[in-house]
Motif scaffolding. Structure first.
Motif, PDB file in Angstrom:
ATOM      1  N   ALA A 139       6.521  -4.469   3.996  1.00 51.74           N
ATOM      2  CA  ALA A 139       6.351  -4.356   5.449  1.00 51.74           C
ATOM      3  C   ALA A 139       7.340  -3.373   6.088  1.00 51.74           C
ATOM      4  O   ALA A 139       8.146  -3.745   6.942  1.00 51.74           O
ATOM      5  CB  ALA A 139       6.477  -5.739   6.092  1.00 51.74           C
ATOM      6  N   VAL A 140       7.236  -2.125   5.690  1.00 50.44           N
ATOM      7  CA  VAL A 140       8.088  -1.109   6.330  1.00 50.44           C
ATOM      8  C   VAL A 140       7.301  -0.551   7.520  1.00 50.44           C
ATOM      9  O   VAL A 140       6.662   0.504   7.454  1.00 50.44           O
ATOM     10  CB  VAL A 140       8.506  -0.010   5.327  1.00 50.44           C
ATOM     11  N   TYR A 144       4.165   3.189   9.946  1.00 52.99           N
ATOM     12  CA  TYR A 144       2.829   3.130  10.546  1.00 52.99           C
ATOM     13  C   TYR A 144       2.852   3.478  12.035  1.00 52.99           C
ATOM     14  O   TYR A 144       1.817   3.463  12.689  1.00 52.99           O
ATOM     15  CB  TYR A 144       2.205   1.739  10.284  1.00 52.99           C
ATOM     16  N   PHE A 145       4.061   3.776  12.550  1.00 50.16           N
ATOM     17  CA  PHE A 145       4.163   4.190  13.951  1.00 50.16           C
ATOM     18  C   PHE A 145       3.447   5.536  14.138  1.00 50.16           C
ATOM     19  O   PHE A 145       3.600   6.424  13.298  1.00 50.16           O
ATOM     20  CB  PHE A 145       5.635   4.404  14.336  1.00 50.16           C
ATOM     21  N   PRO A 146       2.729   5.728  15.252  1.00 48.19           N
ATOM     22  CA  PRO A 146       2.183   7.056  15.542  1.00 48.19           C
ATOM     23  C   PRO A 146       3.271   8.136  15.462  1.00 48.19           C
ATOM     24  O   PRO A 146       3.016   9.248  15.019  1.00 48.19           O
ATOM     25  CB  PRO A 146       1.623   6.898  16.963  1.00 48.19           C
ATOM     26  N   LEU A 147       4.504   7.781  15.848  1.00 47.05           N
ATOM     27  CA  LEU A 147       5.611   8.751  15.785  1.00 47.05           C
ATOM     28  C   LEU A 147       5.828   9.217  14.341  1.00 47.05           C
ATOM     29  O   LEU A 147       5.975  10.420  14.078  1.00 47.05           O
ATOM     30  CB  LEU A 147       6.887   8.092  16.344  1.00 47.05           C
ATOM     31  N   SER A 148       5.825   8.296  13.386  1.00 43.37           N
ATOM     32  CA  SER A 148       6.031   8.688  11.977  1.00 43.37           C
ATOM     33  C   SER A 148       4.860   9.524  11.488  1.00 43.37           C
ATOM     34  O   SER A 148       5.046  10.511  10.759  1.00 43.37           O
ATOM     35  CB  SER A 148       6.156   7.441  11.093  1.00 43.37           C
ATOM     36  N   ILE A 149       3.647   9.122  11.901  1.00 41.78           N
ATOM     37  CA  ILE A 149       2.451   9.864  11.459  1.00 41.78           C
ATOM     38  C   ILE A 149       2.525  11.302  11.983  1.00 41.78           C
ATOM     39  O   ILE A 149       2.313  12.261  11.248  1.00 41.78           O
ATOM     40  CB  ILE A 149       1.162   9.149  11.931  1.00 41.78           C
ATOM     41  N   ALA A 331       0.145  -4.215  10.625  1.00 44.13           N
ATOM     42  CA  ALA A 331      -0.863  -5.273  10.457  1.00 44.13           C
ATOM     43  C   ALA A 331      -2.262  -4.653  10.430  1.00 44.13           C
ATOM     44  O   ALA A 331      -3.118  -5.046   9.619  1.00 44.13           O
ATOM     45  CB  ALA A 331      -0.747  -6.298  11.586  1.00 44.13           C
ATOM     46  N   ASP A 332      -2.498  -3.662  11.294  1.00 47.45           N
ATOM     47  CA  ASP A 332      -3.802  -2.975  11.305  1.00 47.45           C
ATOM     48  C   ASP A 332      -4.045  -2.279   9.965  1.00 47.45           C
ATOM     49  O   ASP A 332      -5.177  -2.257   9.457  1.00 47.45           O
ATOM     50  CB  ASP A 332      -3.863  -1.935  12.432  1.00 47.45           C
ATOM     51  N   GLU A 333      -2.985  -1.702   9.406  1.00 49.05           N
ATOM     52  CA  GLU A 333      -3.128  -1.045   8.101  1.00 49.05           C
ATOM     53  C   GLU A 333      -3.569  -2.069   7.038  1.00 49.05           C
ATOM     54  O   GLU A 333      -4.462  -1.785   6.224  1.00 49.05           O
ATOM     55  CB  GLU A 333      -1.789  -0.401   7.686  1.00 49.05           C
ATOM     56  N   CYS A 334      -2.950  -3.249   7.067  1.00 50.46           N
ATOM     57  CA  CYS A 334      -3.344  -4.304   6.107  1.00 50.46           C
ATOM     58  C   CYS A 334      -4.826  -4.634   6.301  1.00 50.46           C
ATOM     59  O   CYS A 334      -5.582  -4.749   5.328  1.00 50.46           O
ATOM     60  CB  CYS A 334      -2.522  -5.573   6.316  1.00 50.46           C
ATOM     61  N   ALA A 335      -5.226  -4.800   7.569  1.00 52.13           N
ATOM     62  CA  ALA A 335      -6.614  -5.170   7.850  1.00 52.13           C
ATOM     63  C   ALA A 335      -7.578  -4.114   7.315  1.00 52.13           C
ATOM     64  O   ALA A 335      -8.588  -4.426   6.678  1.00 52.13           O
ATOM     65  CB  ALA A 335      -6.809  -5.345   9.358  1.00 52.13           C
ATOM     66  N   ARG A 336      -7.237  -2.848   7.554  1.00 54.59           N
ATOM     67  CA  ARG A 336      -8.155  -1.761   7.110  1.00 54.59           C
ATOM     68  C   ARG A 336      -8.199  -1.702   5.588  1.00 54.59           C
ATOM     69  O   ARG A 336      -9.264  -1.464   5.012  1.00 54.59           O
ATOM     70  CB  ARG A 336      -7.723  -0.421   7.714  1.00 54.59           C
ATOM     71  N   LYS A 342      -9.035  -1.837  -0.545  1.00 54.39           N
ATOM     72  CA  LYS A 342      -7.878  -1.144  -1.138  1.00 54.39           C
ATOM     73  C   LYS A 342      -6.797  -2.162  -1.498  1.00 54.39           C
ATOM     74  O   LYS A 342      -6.570  -3.115  -0.747  1.00 54.39           O
ATOM     75  CB  LYS A 342      -7.300  -0.131  -0.149  1.00 54.39           C
ATOM     76  N   LYS A 343      -6.115  -1.920  -2.591  1.00 54.10           N
ATOM     77  CA  LYS A 343      -5.086  -2.859  -3.036  1.00 54.10           C
ATOM     78  C   LYS A 343      -3.694  -2.431  -2.604  1.00 54.10           C
ATOM     79  O   LYS A 343      -2.745  -3.203  -2.656  1.00 54.10           O
ATOM     80  CB  LYS A 343      -5.118  -3.014  -4.572  1.00 54.10           C
ATOM     81  N   GLU A 344      -3.543  -1.162  -2.257  1.00 48.88           N
ATOM     82  CA  GLU A 344      -2.247  -0.675  -1.779  1.00 48.88           C
ATOM     83  C   GLU A 344      -2.478   0.292  -0.620  1.00 48.88           C
ATOM     84  O   GLU A 344      -3.569   0.869  -0.485  1.00 48.88           O
ATOM     85  CB  GLU A 344      -1.450  -0.014  -2.900  1.00 48.88           C
ATOM     86  N   SER A 345      -1.431   0.469   0.176  1.00 52.46           N
ATOM     87  CA  SER A 345      -1.523   1.367   1.320  1.00 52.46           C
ATOM     88  C   SER A 345      -1.123   2.776   0.886  1.00 52.46           C
ATOM     89  O   SER A 345      -0.066   2.960   0.275  1.00 52.46           O
ATOM     90  CB  SER A 345      -0.571   0.872   2.417  1.00 52.46           C
ATOM     91  N   ALA A 346      -1.927   3.756   1.256  1.00 47.18           N
ATOM     92  CA  ALA A 346      -1.608   5.146   0.898  1.00 47.18           C
ATOM     93  C   ALA A 346      -0.351   5.622   1.627  1.00 47.18           C
ATOM     94  O   ALA A 346       0.316   6.564   1.192  1.00 47.18           O
ATOM     95  CB  ALA A 346      -2.786   6.049   1.239  1.00 47.18           C
ATOM     96  N   THR A 347      -0.019   4.974   2.722  1.00 45.15           N
ATOM     97  CA  THR A 347       1.161   5.379   3.493  1.00 45.15           C
ATOM     98  C   THR A 347       2.458   4.885   2.847  1.00 45.15           C
ATOM     99  O   THR A 347       3.521   5.474   3.033  1.00 45.15           O
ATOM    100  CB  THR A 347       1.016   4.856   4.944  1.00 45.15           C
ATOM    101  N   LEU A 348       2.361   3.794   2.112  1.00 39.57           N
ATOM    102  CA  LEU A 348       3.508   3.306   1.330  1.00 39.57           C
ATOM    103  C   LEU A 348       2.968   2.746   0.011  1.00 39.57           C
ATOM    104  O   LEU A 348       2.815   1.532  -0.156  1.00 39.57           O
ATOM    105  CB  LEU A 348       4.307   2.242   2.109  1.00 39.57           C
ATOM    106  N   PRO A 349       2.651   3.657  -0.915  1.00 42.40           N
ATOM    107  CA  PRO A 349       2.063   3.192  -2.176  1.00 42.40           C
ATOM    108  C   PRO A 349       3.060   2.359  -2.984  1.00 42.40           C
ATOM    109  O   PRO A 349       4.272   2.458  -2.800  1.00 42.40           O
ATOM    110  CB  PRO A 349       1.729   4.501  -2.916  1.00 42.40           C
ATOM    111  N   TRP A 350       2.518   1.566  -3.903  1.00 39.35           N
ATOM    112  CA  TRP A 350       3.353   0.696  -4.749  1.00 39.35           C
ATOM    113  C   TRP A 350       4.449   1.489  -5.441  1.00 39.35           C
ATOM    114  O   TRP A 350       5.594   1.067  -5.496  1.00 39.35           O
ATOM    115  CB  TRP A 350       2.472   0.017  -5.822  1.00 39.35           C
ATOM    116  N   LYS A 351       4.042   2.661  -5.990  1.00 41.45           N
ATOM    117  CA  LYS A 351       5.007   3.450  -6.761  1.00 41.45           C
ATOM    118  C   LYS A 351       6.210   3.833  -5.880  1.00 41.45           C
ATOM    119  O   LYS A 351       7.356   3.837  -6.336  1.00 41.45           O
ATOM    120  CB  LYS A 351       4.303   4.716  -7.276  1.00 41.45           C
TER     121      LYS A 351
END
Ligand SMILES: NC(=O)C1=CN([C@@H]2O[C@H](COP(=O)(O)OP(=O)(O)OC[C@H]3O[C@@H](n4cnc5c(N)ncnc54)[C@H](OP(=O)(O)O)[C@@H]3O)[C@@H](O)[C@H]2O)C=CC1
Ligand SMILES: O=C1OC[C@@H](O)[C@H](O)[C@H]1O
Length: 391
Positions: A139-140, A144-149, A331-336, A342-351
């Protein structure tokens, strides 16, 4: 705007502390306020390791989800078949065992930072999620902030040229008003080694997030280079680190990241006088202002000295007294991800979570910081006191 009904995610909340409260209040905000028309969130269960009564009180505190089930233990929570995903909001010490408990029960997981205490624990969580075909994310929220994007997009578009260095700090002046100690009791999670306290795991993860999202995440997949790490720490009387500096070197990319954190001084005591993060490229730099975990403003400064400031306010929900903290974007990223299988988020992949844990582990080792076996083991134990609530 997406058509059709929004995809609904049913959350189970593990622990009732400070961040669980903030996160739940964000889940209760109307997603439309932040322009999210495709997903929505429901809190269907809450568990406290201390008592069911505590979980009941928590619902009053968050002022919502009054129909949610309440439990007096974590094992009961993970057995609830109505839950899609568990939010693990316990201290760092507990993340490995608690996340394993949820994954073993077949639940997707969003686990608070720092992901784990050791890199081996992070690898075990990822192996388990992969084997069980479950979603898992650290949960970083800042990522996911628009600012970071926006900042990642500006770097990719070449606005500041080749990025050679990122310097970041997250520090608080937590000195006690009297004596040489800190303002935290020795038992507090910030400094208690039994709870994996200390500056690196609690705060250092944020300047490292900026180092990683600018110098590592944006490296092309075929050239991914994990950093070589050099670090130093000063120890507090409890044995936790109170003052740490970490250098991350990416020699093939000719870049360096410097992440610092201390409990002894503030990043920016005047609030707004100095940047908390500087992302420095051949054609200019991007400055992000305090705090590194919840920034609301950044500045692009061109090599010529010309600059432009960008404000990125966090939308508040008028129906919830204007509340909005910024955790809803993760939280929205988890929902999507759940909606899309998807099993991992591309914005913060497992690796990447694993490489960050390897970096923090190297820093802890070089700083001479040691944590007890109970919280560093990577052997899952459903009966661990970290799961049963006797610790
Ligand atoms: N994303 C962010 O901005 C933030 C993230 N965090 C992260 O969230 C996590 C929790 O932090 P925070 O909410 O501030 O911590 P708190 O101390 O406020 O809450 C932690 C909760 O964990 C549960 N818990 C279970 N066992 C223990 C134990 N032995 N000692 C203490 N608590 C225990 C308790 O809930 P119960 O009794 O209900 O089981 C407790 O309320 C940490 O990983 C931290 O790094 C923290 C602050 C901000
Ligand atoms: O994640 C966090 O962000 C804000 C800090 O105050 C807190 O200690 C930390 O856990």
């Amino acid at each position: 705007m997406a058509t059709g009904n929004p995809y609904t995610v049913k959350w189970g909340i593990m622990a009732t502390g400070g961040i669980a409260e903030t996160f739940c209040k964000d889940l209760l905000c109307n997603p439309e306020i932040r322009g999210a028309h495709d997903v929505r969130h429901e809190i269907v269960a809450v568990a406290s390791s201390s008592s069911k009564k505590r979980a009941d009180e928590f619902l009053k505190t968050i002022d919502g989800a009054f129909d949610a089930k309440t439990y007096g233990s974590y094992p009961e929570l993970v057995s609830d078949s109505n839950i899609d995903i568990i939010y693990v909001a316990t201290p760092h010490s507990h993340h490995f065992q608690n996340t394993m408990l949820a994954l073993e029960a077949g639940k997707h997981v969003l686990c608070e930072k720092a992901f784990t205490v050791t890199a081996a624990q992070a690898r075990k969580l990822v192996e388990t999620a992969k084997a069980k075909n479950l979603f898992l994310m650290e949960a970083v929220w800042t990522r996911y902030f628009p600012l970071s994007i926006q900042i990642r997009e500006r770097i990719t578009a070449g606005e500041i040229g080749t990025v050679y260095r990122t310097i970041g700090d997250l520090s608080f002046n937590s000195n006690a008003t009297e004596g040489k100690g800190l303002s935290f009791a020795d038992s507090h999670r910030m400094v208690n080694v039994d709870l994996a306290g200390g500056a690196i795991l609690d705060l250092g993860v944020y300047p490292l997030t900026w180092v990683f999202q600018t110098l590592y995440h944006l490296q092309p997949e075929q050239d991914k280079e994990a950093p070589t790490v050099v670090a130093a720490s000063n120890k507090y009387t409890t044995g936790a680190d109170e003052n740490t500096a970490i250098i991350c070197q990416f020699p093939q990319h000719h870049s360096l990241g410097v992440a610092t954190t201390t409990l002894r001084a503030h990043t920016d005591p005047e609030l707004d006088a100095v940047p908390a993060i500087r992302i420095q490229g051949s054609e200019g730099e991007i400055q992000v202002f305090f705090p590194a975990y919840r920034p609301l403003k950044y500045k692009v400064v061109k090599k010529s000295g010309e600059s432009q400031t960008f404000d990125c306010p966090i939308p508040g929900d008028p129906a919830r007294n204007g509340w909005g903290h910024g955790m809803f974007w993760e939280a929205d990223e988890c929902a999507r991800c759940l909606r899309d299988g998807k099993k991992e988020s591309a914005t913060l992949p497992w690796k990447e979570s694993i490489v960050i844990m390897e970096t923090m582990e190297a820093a802890l080792k070089q700083g001479g910081i040691e944590y007890p076996e109970l919280i560093t083991t990577d052997v899952y134990d459903p009966k661990s006191p970290l799961n049963t609530g006797n610790q």
